[in-house]
Design a protein around this motif. Sequence first.
Motif, PDB file in Angstrom:
ATOM      1  N   ILE A 160      37.202  50.192  48.977  1.00 16.12           N
ATOM      2  CA  ILE A 160      37.193  49.973  47.867  1.00 16.12           C
ATOM      3  C   ILE A 160      37.979  48.287  47.345  1.00 16.12           C
ATOM      4  CG2 ILE A 160      38.224  50.709  45.446  1.00 16.12           C
ATOM      5  CD1 ILE A 160      37.706  53.493  46.423  1.00 16.12           C
ATOM      6  N   ALA A 161      38.989  48.064  48.075  1.00 21.60           N
ATOM      7  CA  ALA A 161      39.737  46.880  47.875  1.00 21.60           C
ATOM      8  C   ALA A 161      38.764  45.792  48.378  1.00 21.60           C
ATOM      9  CB  ALA A 161      40.887  46.744  48.607  1.00 21.60           C
ATOM     10  N   PHE A 213      33.375  39.205  44.464  1.00 20.74           N
ATOM     11  CA  PHE A 213      34.130  38.027  43.644  1.00 20.74           C
ATOM     12  C   PHE A 213      33.894  36.607  44.684  1.00 20.74           C
ATOM     13  CE2 PHE A 213      37.507  35.051  42.740  1.00 20.74           C
ATOM     14  CZ  PHE A 213      37.189  35.035  41.222  1.00 20.74           C
ATOM     15  N   LEU A 214      34.178  36.511  45.825  1.00 21.47           N
ATOM     16  CA  LEU A 214      33.903  35.627  46.872  1.00 21.47           C
ATOM     17  C   LEU A 214      32.529  35.081  46.561  1.00 21.47           C
ATOM     18  CD1 LEU A 214      35.526  36.136  50.262  1.00 21.47           C
ATOM     19  CD2 LEU A 214      35.793  34.085  48.705  1.00 21.47           C
ATOM     20  N   ARG A 215      31.384  35.988  46.661  1.00 18.22           N
ATOM     21  CA  ARG A 215      30.073  35.868  46.471  1.00 18.22           C
ATOM     22  C   ARG A 215      29.550  35.171  45.245  1.00 18.22           C
ATOM     23  NH1 ARG A 215      25.556  39.360  49.228  1.00 18.22           N
ATOM     24  NH2 ARG A 215      26.375  38.482  50.850  1.00 18.22           N
ATOM     25  N   PHE A 252      43.221  37.214  47.515  1.00 23.49           N
ATOM     26  CA  PHE A 252      44.345  37.686  48.242  1.00 23.49           C
ATOM     27  C   PHE A 252      45.235  38.616  46.980  1.00 23.49           C
ATOM     28  CE2 PHE A 252      45.104  33.809  51.196  1.00 23.49           C
ATOM     29  CZ  PHE A 252      44.318  34.444  52.107  1.00 23.49           C
ATOM     30  N   SER A 253      45.199  38.311  45.802  1.00 28.17           N
ATOM     31  CA  SER A 253      45.699  38.999  44.732  1.00 28.17           C
ATOM     32  C   SER A 253      45.283  40.441  44.593  1.00 28.17           C
ATOM     33  CB  SER A 253      45.891  38.238  43.495  1.00 28.17           C
ATOM     34  OG  SER A 253      46.561  37.135  43.567  1.00 28.17           O
ATOM     35  N   ILE A 254      43.925  40.404  44.700  1.00 33.33           N
ATOM     36  CA  ILE A 254      43.070  41.650  44.595  1.00 33.33           C
ATOM     37  C   ILE A 254      43.302  42.791  45.692  1.00 33.33           C
ATOM     38  CG2 ILE A 254      40.690  42.735  44.697  1.00 33.33           C
ATOM     39  CD1 ILE A 254      39.544  40.356  43.232  1.00 33.33           C
ATOM     40  N   VAL A 312      47.872  42.598  36.025  1.00 27.99           N
ATOM     41  CA  VAL A 312      48.698  41.677  36.850  1.00 27.99           C
ATOM     42  C   VAL A 312      47.670  40.573  37.298  1.00 27.99           C
ATOM     43  CG1 VAL A 312      49.470  41.445  39.289  1.00 27.99           C
ATOM     44  CG2 VAL A 312      49.681  43.478  37.945  1.00 27.99           C
ATOM     45  N   LEU A 313      46.255  40.591  37.546  1.00 27.64           N
ATOM     46  CA  LEU A 313      45.530  39.559  37.844  1.00 27.64           C
ATOM     47  C   LEU A 313      45.656  38.662  36.672  1.00 27.64           C
ATOM     48  CD1 LEU A 313      42.701  41.438  39.934  1.00 27.64           C
ATOM     49  CD2 LEU A 313      44.321  39.733  40.803  1.00 27.64           C
TER      50      LEU A 313
END
Lengths: 289, 308
Positions: free
Chosen positions: B287-288, B295-297, B232-234, B92-93
């Motif tokens: 886990i989410a 990813f942000l980091r 947000f999608s994750i 999806v991502l």
Amino acid sequence: MSITASAEGAGRVRRPLGLMPTAVLLLGALYCLLPVAWVLMAASKTRGELFSTNAFAPGTGLLENLSDLSAYRDGIFWQWMANTALYAGVGAVLSTAVSVLAGYALAKFRFFGQNLIFNVLIGGILVPSVVLAVPQYLLLAKAGLADTYWAVLLPSILHPYSIYLARIYAAAAIPDALLEAGRIDGASEGRLLRVVAVPLMGPGMVTIFLFQFVAIWNNFLLPFIMLADDHRFPLTVGLYTLLVTGANQPALYNLVITGALLSIIPLIALFLTMQRYWRTDLSGGSVKS
Amino acid sequence: MTKANRGARASRAGATPYLYLAPAVVLFTLFVAAPIGYTAYLSLRRVKFSGLGLGKKSRTEIFVGLDNYRAALADGEFWDGWVRVLGYAAMVLTLMLGLALLFALLLDSARVRLPRFSRIAIFLPYAVPGVVATLLWGFLYPPSMSPIHAGLHAVGVDGVDLLSPSTIVFSMVNVAVWGGTGFNMLVLYTQLRAVPRDYYEAARIDGAGELAIALRIKVPMLAPALVLTTVFSIIATMQVFTEPTTLRSISNSVSSTWSPLMNVYGDAFVTGDLYSASATSLVIALIALVPSLGFLRLVRRRAFGEER
């Protein structure tokens, strides 16, 4: 075809480059419209036509389907529609008010604990709703509010992302000098909020309202967990139960399909009429000059 | 409020921001902080039955430490659910954000016909609730009514069961991509429109083509918006619930524990085991959070590090 012709006719060398992008976008548009077009056609078909005629040809049973759906369990479908409008309408208005107040305070005042409050509120964006939904239900049940309108309405009001947006809008739209001038003239903070802040944040408020309206309208998990009495269901949960019932009674397929169509019409209308508000910057907040 | 002198006004302004923030803070406490705390509390407890387990007195709640977490982590079905959802989320991502980026860049390039129509059409599925989206595609998947099969037949592919256990995940990915692309496209497109046009003019004068401009200038400028939409999608895909729950009524290929969140729902409301549900939901949250924070980091270092 006509695109090629006019491109060649115009004789512009780089024009044909536009063909591929246009084709790709139109394919995307087609893909997105396909199920909507299908449900539009399917809702107009009688039970027999549904399985026998071309999927994208109109049928003859639209009025019959509508009256069947309205008659189903004394018109409970319209009750779901009204409930959804109530949840989304009231919820989004309250949500916008809370977000704008908070965003304005965070953007235009300096006070002790400002960063802490902002970071904690914004941290709420990263909390998956799954952690919240079950305990929210248990806590509301303890307060005697489970399976009431409040159970869906109250948890929908706080929306951390809207606060973040409101802060960006307030910072960009309200000049500090205007507030200072007002204060020197002796205007009260309440008056500054009413006369300066709210009007300047107007377009941003509409955007926050719209996104929150759609989010509540489309929400499934929260009402699914909170509600037991189907007279309080919103459309999403109502249609889901109709579909589950219909799995054993194909006679209900027409009702499910017609209900699906009716449930998306209000939002599509909102999209087409409020178009310019769907373009406002979501992430950077910079107002386009 | 009455008229006040300068000194009083300063102190009144001091209280004002707290007053304005009060509704948000109260709601946060009641509907975010308290539920998280309550979940954490429940996750450490369990009901113990004594005697025959009949009557109110035989049922006592006891502290069990991390037992519920151990049980949740030892549940094979829970991990099978994660494997399914991670595969689903990866597809999806990639597809959703890839298409959203592609469409946004195409819309932003001046040389496209009917941009308004395409933009509105691609954004339209955002107006369709997940339940209804699943329902619409759900009706399009079985061969009896479907134009998809007619299309597949036309290109020589026959007998594909879109609702079989091996293909259902792709059918679900399709519903999510269909529903989510438009919103993400809009976020990216709005961001692109905010970039001053003369930025690109300079590059064009230097001889850069549209593709080079898109890849070298526009994509890097979209970095913050891409980070936001990805995070947000994750979070959203990890807690997929509506689509598989709705598909269950159409196909037998979806089990009641297809996604980890369905596990939580089953524990809490079908078997009534709130303690397991609480522990499981906190595990899902963690886990989410790991990939989105990671990813942000990562991106912050790569994309924003240079600007500092």
